[in-house]
Design an enzyme around this catalytic site. Sequence first.
Site, PDB file in Angstrom:
ATOM      1  N   ASN A  63      15.061  -4.745  12.774  1.00 26.89           N
ATOM      2  CA  ASN A  63      13.949  -5.529  13.309  1.00 26.89           C
ATOM      3  C   ASN A  63      14.134  -6.984  12.890  1.00 26.89           C
ATOM      4  O   ASN A  63      13.892  -7.344  11.739  1.00 26.89           O
ATOM      5  CB  ASN A  63      12.624  -4.975  12.780  1.00 26.89           C
ATOM      6  CG  ASN A  63      11.420  -5.739  13.322  1.00 26.89           C
ATOM      7  OD1 ASN A  63      11.545  -6.553  14.240  1.00 26.89           O
ATOM      8  ND2 ASN A  63      10.255  -5.480  12.757  1.00 26.89           N
ATOM      9  N   LYS A 101      12.464  -9.483  13.820  1.00 28.13           N
ATOM     10  CA  LYS A 101      11.183 -10.182  13.776  1.00 28.13           C
ATOM     11  C   LYS A 101      11.301 -11.544  14.490  1.00 28.13           C
ATOM     12  O   LYS A 101      12.015 -11.644  15.482  1.00 28.13           O
ATOM     13  CB  LYS A 101      10.694 -10.301  12.335  1.00 28.13           C
ATOM     14  CG  LYS A 101      10.629  -8.937  11.635  1.00 28.13           C
ATOM     15  CD  LYS A 101       9.960  -8.968  10.292  1.00 28.13           C
ATOM     16  CE  LYS A 101       9.961  -7.575   9.690  1.00 28.13           C
ATOM     17  NZ  LYS A 101       9.235  -7.535   8.401  1.00 28.13           N
ATOM     18  N   HIS A 110       3.766  -2.025  14.262  1.00 34.59           N
ATOM     19  CA  HIS A 110       4.264  -2.568  12.998  1.00 34.59           C
ATOM     20  C   HIS A 110       3.102  -3.141  12.192  1.00 34.59           C
ATOM     21  O   HIS A 110       2.122  -3.643  12.751  1.00 34.59           O
ATOM     22  CB  HIS A 110       5.312  -3.650  13.265  1.00 34.59           C
ATOM     23  CG  HIS A 110       6.098  -4.023  12.062  1.00 34.59           C
ATOM     24  ND1 HIS A 110       5.630  -4.907  11.111  1.00 34.59           N
ATOM     25  CD2 HIS A 110       7.320  -3.628  11.623  1.00 34.59           C
ATOM     26  CE1 HIS A 110       6.520  -5.042  10.151  1.00 34.59           C
ATOM     27  NE2 HIS A 110       7.566  -4.284  10.437  1.00 34.59           N
ATOM     28  N   GLU A 167       2.694  -5.789  10.648  1.00 35.31           N
ATOM     29  CA  GLU A 167       2.373  -7.189  10.920  1.00 35.31           C
ATOM     30  C   GLU A 167       1.519  -7.329  12.183  1.00 35.31           C
ATOM     31  O   GLU A 167       0.671  -8.217  12.274  1.00 35.31           O
ATOM     32  CB  GLU A 167       3.668  -8.000  11.038  1.00 35.31           C
ATOM     33  CG  GLU A 167       4.367  -8.149   9.691  1.00 35.31           C
ATOM     34  CD  GLU A 167       5.875  -8.266   9.771  1.00 35.31           C
ATOM     35  OE1 GLU A 167       6.511  -8.265   8.700  1.00 35.31           O
ATOM     36  OE2 GLU A 167       6.409  -8.351  10.896  1.00 35.31           O
ATOM     37  N   GLU A 213       6.584   2.834   7.026  1.00 37.82           N
ATOM     38  CA  GLU A 213       6.852   1.611   6.285  1.00 37.82           C
ATOM     39  C   GLU A 213       5.677   1.314   5.354  1.00 37.82           C
ATOM     40  O   GLU A 213       4.629   0.828   5.807  1.00 37.82           O
ATOM     41  CB  GLU A 213       7.035   0.427   7.240  1.00 37.82           C
ATOM     42  CG  GLU A 213       8.241   0.534   8.148  1.00 37.82           C
ATOM     43  CD  GLU A 213       8.519  -0.785   8.843  1.00 37.82           C
ATOM     44  OE1 GLU A 213       9.585  -1.367   8.588  1.00 37.82           O
ATOM     45  OE2 GLU A 213       7.667  -1.245   9.619  1.00 37.82           O
ATOM     46  N   GLY A 237       9.412  -6.698   2.911  1.00 38.08           N
ATOM     47  CA  GLY A 237       9.726  -8.088   2.614  1.00 38.08           C
ATOM     48  C   GLY A 237       9.371  -8.534   1.210  1.00 38.08           C
ATOM     49  O   GLY A 237       9.430  -9.728   0.903  1.00 38.08           O
ATOM     50  N   SER A 283      12.076  -3.009   2.694  1.00 39.60           N
ATOM     51  CA  SER A 283      13.098  -3.570   1.796  1.00 39.60           C
ATOM     52  C   SER A 283      14.295  -2.632   1.633  1.00 39.60           C
ATOM     53  O   SER A 283      14.802  -2.437   0.524  1.00 39.60           O
ATOM     54  CB  SER A 283      12.486  -3.913   0.438  1.00 39.60           C
ATOM     55  OG  SER A 283      11.513  -4.932   0.558  1.00 39.60           O
TER      56      SER A 283
END
Length: 339
Positions: free
Chosen positions: A102, A104, A186, A188, A256, A262, A302
């Site tokens: 991904n 992003k 996701h 985000e 996730e 991240g 990560s």
Amino acid sequence: MRTALLHEVPHSNAVRIASKPTLNAFHRLTMDKNRPTVGGVTLDMMKGVVSEAFLGKFTAVFPKLFKCQWKTYEGQKKFFANFSNDCTESNMSGRKFCVGGNWKMNGDQKSIAEICKVLSGAALDPNTEVVIGCPAIYLMYARNLLPCEVGVAGQNAYKVAKGAFTGEISPAMLKDIGADWVILGHSERRAIFKESDELIAEKAQHALDEGLKVIACIGETLEEREAGKTNEVVARQMCAYAQKLKDWTNVVVAYEPVWAIGTGKTATPDQAQEVHAFLRQWLTDNISKAVSDGLRIQYGGSVTAANAKELAKKPDIDGFLVGGASLKPEFIEIINARQ
């Protein structure tokens, strides 16, 4: 043989042949009739077109003329699918390992070309399915540069085919430019853009109806984990999908943990396996044993070359959804974590 025959045709007829509508784009490029031609196309012209193809610039040179490239691409995909039938069983469960990258909101033409070059030149595990989640405006560019056995995914799509939805992208649009996957749900999108469980599930079903495969994301925040609510949260998110999805065949679930995305923090292999095993049991109890046995569940958060092999050993981890590391050469090691 055909070249020789063309030179025997009277000059006026040769002009008519070269002026056929299907060759207009080439005909405008040159009027040199002293060079050997095939169907009115000179050898130098063909070399130029082939050269541009290898550089992945079909769409920049002849965007409409070469729209048929997608038919060629689909044919190549079928070839690879048939060719690799013998190696689709990648673990004891029969679930093929699947690694998604991904990107992003990262990348430009130069950096994407470099990443695609690395992927094209690498020896990728044939038992691992690879999907690249590329920024929407670079999807066609990346599709042209990547090997055809590597899938391409949109990072988002809306729940309807078209309409007055400024800034949105539909699954039909993704398919039209060569994408075959989409990442939905996701963290985000959930946290920053306030997408609800219900909306994400609706988008997932529409994407499946349109013929895309879906990476359906779930995961808990740090506060939810520390409160002991991990299973409750992922079950709620899975329930929303289950209420909308009619068929799970083309779905990959990506677990996730939000606190590990991240941050450099990673769930230990045992922590990840615990949640994956819970999800597997949830599927058995709420969907079916067949779906539970067949559905691939990725881990994301990560993932790096340093931890991928240990994570990949766990029986219920069927791949990864990789963020920052998918922009680096170490992504190859993550793809090959099962080797």
